[in-house]
Design a protein around this motif. Sequence first.
Motif, PDB file in Angstrom:
ATOM      1  N   PHE A  18       0.831  -1.202   0.000  1.00  0.00           N
ATOM      2  CA  PHE A  18       0.000   0.000   0.000  1.00  0.00           C
ATOM      3  C   PHE A  18       0.863   1.249   0.000  1.00  0.00           C
ATOM      4  O   PHE A  18       0.712   2.138  -0.841  1.00  0.00           O
ATOM      5  N   LEU A  21       2.726   1.997  -3.283  1.00  0.00           N
ATOM      6  CA  LEU A  21       1.877   2.601  -4.306  1.00  0.00           C
ATOM      7  C   LEU A  21       1.541   4.049  -3.972  1.00  0.00           C
ATOM      8  O   LEU A  21       1.624   4.936  -4.828  1.00  0.00           O
ATOM      9  N   ALA A 110      -6.057   9.043 -10.827  1.00  0.00           N
ATOM     10  CA  ALA A 110      -6.610   7.855 -11.496  1.00  0.00           C
ATOM     11  C   ALA A 110      -5.637   7.352 -12.565  1.00  0.00           C
ATOM     12  O   ALA A 110      -5.334   6.156 -12.654  1.00  0.00           O
ATOM     13  N   PHE A 113      -2.489   5.830 -10.913  1.00  0.00           N
ATOM     14  CA  PHE A 113      -2.778   4.505 -10.349  1.00  0.00           C
ATOM     15  C   PHE A 113      -2.822   3.442 -11.454  1.00  0.00           C
ATOM     16  O   PHE A 113      -2.346   2.317 -11.258  1.00  0.00           O
ATOM     17  N   ASP A 114      -3.386   3.800 -12.592  1.00  0.00           N
ATOM     18  CA  ASP A 114      -3.406   2.839 -13.705  1.00  0.00           C
ATOM     19  C   ASP A 114      -1.982   2.508 -14.161  1.00  0.00           C
ATOM     20  O   ASP A 114      -1.653   1.349 -14.412  1.00  0.00           O
ATOM     21  N   ARG A 117      -0.364   0.237 -11.601  1.00  0.00           N
ATOM     22  CA  ARG A 117      -0.853  -1.141 -11.739  1.00  0.00           C
ATOM     23  C   ARG A 117      -0.163  -1.826 -12.930  1.00  0.00           C
ATOM     24  O   ARG A 117       0.207  -2.995 -12.841  1.00  0.00           O
ATOM     25  N   GLU A 133      -5.345  -9.699  -6.865  1.00  0.00           N
ATOM     26  CA  GLU A 133      -6.517  -8.844  -6.643  1.00  0.00           C
ATOM     27  C   GLU A 133      -7.739  -9.678  -6.266  1.00  0.00           C
ATOM     28  O   GLU A 133      -8.503  -9.321  -5.360  1.00  0.00           O
ATOM     29  N   LEU A 136      -7.427 -10.892  -2.698  1.00  0.00           N
ATOM     30  CA  LEU A 136      -7.672  -9.813  -1.733  1.00  0.00           C
ATOM     31  C   LEU A 136      -9.163  -9.505  -1.644  1.00  0.00           C
ATOM     32  O   LEU A 136      -9.690  -9.239  -0.566  1.00  0.00           O
ATOM     33  N   THR A 140     -11.327  -9.443   1.975  1.00  0.00           N
ATOM     34  CA  THR A 140     -11.618  -8.098   2.481  1.00  0.00           C
ATOM     35  C   THR A 140     -13.105  -7.797   2.292  1.00  0.00           C
ATOM     36  O   THR A 140     -13.775  -8.452   1.497  1.00  0.00           O
ATOM     37  N   VAL A 144     -15.780  -1.277  -0.961  1.00  0.00           N
ATOM     38  CA  VAL A 144     -14.442  -0.688  -1.056  1.00  0.00           C
ATOM     39  C   VAL A 144     -14.386   0.666  -0.361  1.00  0.00           C
ATOM     40  O   VAL A 144     -13.406   1.007   0.274  1.00  0.00           O
TER      41      VAL A 144
ATOM     42  N   GLY B   7      -6.832   0.963 -11.663  1.00  0.00           N
ATOM     43  CA  GLY B   7      -5.639   0.933 -10.821  1.00  0.00           C
ATOM     44  C   GLY B   7      -5.880   1.283  -9.370  1.00  0.00           C
ATOM     45  O   GLY B   7      -5.146   0.841  -8.496  1.00  0.00           O
ATOM     46  N   PHE B   8      -6.925   2.069  -9.095  1.00  0.00           N
ATOM     47  CA  PHE B   8      -7.115   2.503  -7.714  1.00  0.00           C
ATOM     48  C   PHE B   8      -7.591   1.377  -6.814  1.00  0.00           C
ATOM     49  O   PHE B   8      -7.530   1.487  -5.592  1.00  0.00           O
ATOM     50  N   GLU B   9      -8.071   0.267  -7.399  1.00  0.00           N
ATOM     51  CA  GLU B   9      -8.573  -0.798  -6.527  1.00  0.00           C
ATOM     52  C   GLU B   9      -7.438  -1.487  -5.775  1.00  0.00           C
ATOM     53  O   GLU B   9      -7.601  -1.909  -4.627  1.00  0.00           O
ATOM     54  N   LEU B  10      -6.278  -1.592  -6.432  1.00  0.00           N
ATOM     55  CA  LEU B  10      -5.157  -2.316  -5.833  1.00  0.00           C
ATOM     56  C   LEU B  10      -4.725  -1.732  -4.489  1.00  0.00           C
ATOM     57  O   LEU B  10      -4.703  -2.460  -3.485  1.00  0.00           O
ATOM     58  N   PRO B  11      -4.398  -0.432  -4.416  1.00  0.00           N
ATOM     59  CA  PRO B  11      -4.017   0.101  -3.101  1.00  0.00           C
ATOM     60  C   PRO B  11      -5.147  -0.031  -2.082  1.00  0.00           C
ATOM     61  O   PRO B  11      -4.892  -0.323  -0.913  1.00  0.00           O
ATOM     62  N   LEU B  12      -6.363   0.173  -2.533  1.00  0.00           N
ATOM     63  CA  LEU B  12      -7.511   0.049  -1.628  1.00  0.00           C
ATOM     64  C   LEU B  12      -7.591  -1.345  -1.041  1.00  0.00           C
ATOM     65  O   LEU B  12      -7.780  -1.524   0.171  1.00  0.00           O
ATOM     66  N   ARG B  13      -7.444  -2.351  -1.888  1.00  0.00           N
ATOM     67  CA  ARG B  13      -7.531  -3.730  -1.394  1.00  0.00           C
ATOM     68  C   ARG B  13      -6.367  -4.068  -0.473  1.00  0.00           C
ATOM     69  O   ARG B  13      -6.533  -4.786   0.513  1.00  0.00           O
TER      70      ARG B  13
END
Lengths: 154, 154
Positions: A18, A21, A110, A113-114, A117, A133, A136, A140, A144, B7-13
């Motif tokens: 985390f 990133l 956004a 982050f892409d 990833r 993913e 996780l 979890t 979200v 991409g934002f899902e990864l850090p969130l998870r």
Amino acid sequence: MSNDPPGFELPLRLFLGFRTLIDALHAELARQGHPDVRPMHGFVMQAIGLNGTTAVELGRTLGVSKQAAGKTIETLERLGYVERARDPHDTRRKIVRLTPHGLDALARSARIFDDLRAEWAAKLGEERLRALEADLRTVTPQDVFRLDVPGWFG
Amino acid sequence: MSNDPPGFELPLRLFLGFRTLIDALHAELARQGHPDVRPMHGFVMQAIGLNGTTAVELGRTLGVSKQAAGKTIETLERLGYVERARDPHDTRRKIVRLTPHGLDALARSARIFDDLRAEWAAKLGEERLRALEADLRTVTPQDVFRLDVPGWFG
DNA sequence: CTAAATAGTGAACCTGGTTGTCTATCGTGT
DNA sequence: ACACGATAGACAACCAGGTTCACTATTTAG
């Protein structure tokens, strides 16, 4: 099995992932004209969303008191990421909206982050990353959002 | 690929996974007689270690100022998890050591983390969990300690 | 039309972070 | 032997963000 990794490594690695990133995001955001936005602000701006919100609503979304939400809004306002205006339909309310600067930060986040990833996909392979993913998601909460982030750690 | 997850899902998870484990740990720790230890305190006690340390050293380890480390030590001292004593070899220094209560918290944490890992292994399968850990090791810094945790988020 | 609910604000306090300053002690170099 | 620089700890002032309590203004419901 005695050759399992110790249990404490898992949370550490999740946290390090985390942080890796988020640190990369903010280093790049700083380069792209947003040097003073903090990790928390990203979550808050995400929670504010494109339609705006109020302090009470934001507090509920983030799981903190309306006063705490108000303080964070003040900070964000001072930094130029949000602005407040009275609601003409209910003069008690003050609508908090993202400024163009705030929207820019959100859009760039956004995109970054892409890209991040994609970097992980290059290192691990798209298959493994998708598996990570998916796993996780399995362990979890489904929801979200509703992170209860602020002040949770201390 | 347009069907990649955003991409934002990864850090969130990753964060949710971390939080899920830490929240479960502290719920269980509270049940086992440690209701007032906070997530941060676990990291700090880990950093103090079995041999003890000093405020300056602890600050360096955690990546914060010696004053901040001193304040956290004070809190931990007030809660009964650490104690301070002057170093007879250097009367400027004050050695911070875990009390039996602190050692108990650390030992219970290790045990609980192992149990939590076993729960994840039951849900995901040992193979997938090992793969997840291996992949996280690939994309995170080698050095697990040196987290720079405190105050990083805000 | 009054009373309850709601939005926002302010004050006082907590924790944990910062920087700057100060004292006491240690250790080294002349 | 001693003076001086480096180090450890403590104190103060400040900041961010969290809490609770109290208050005003407005809206809504009975």
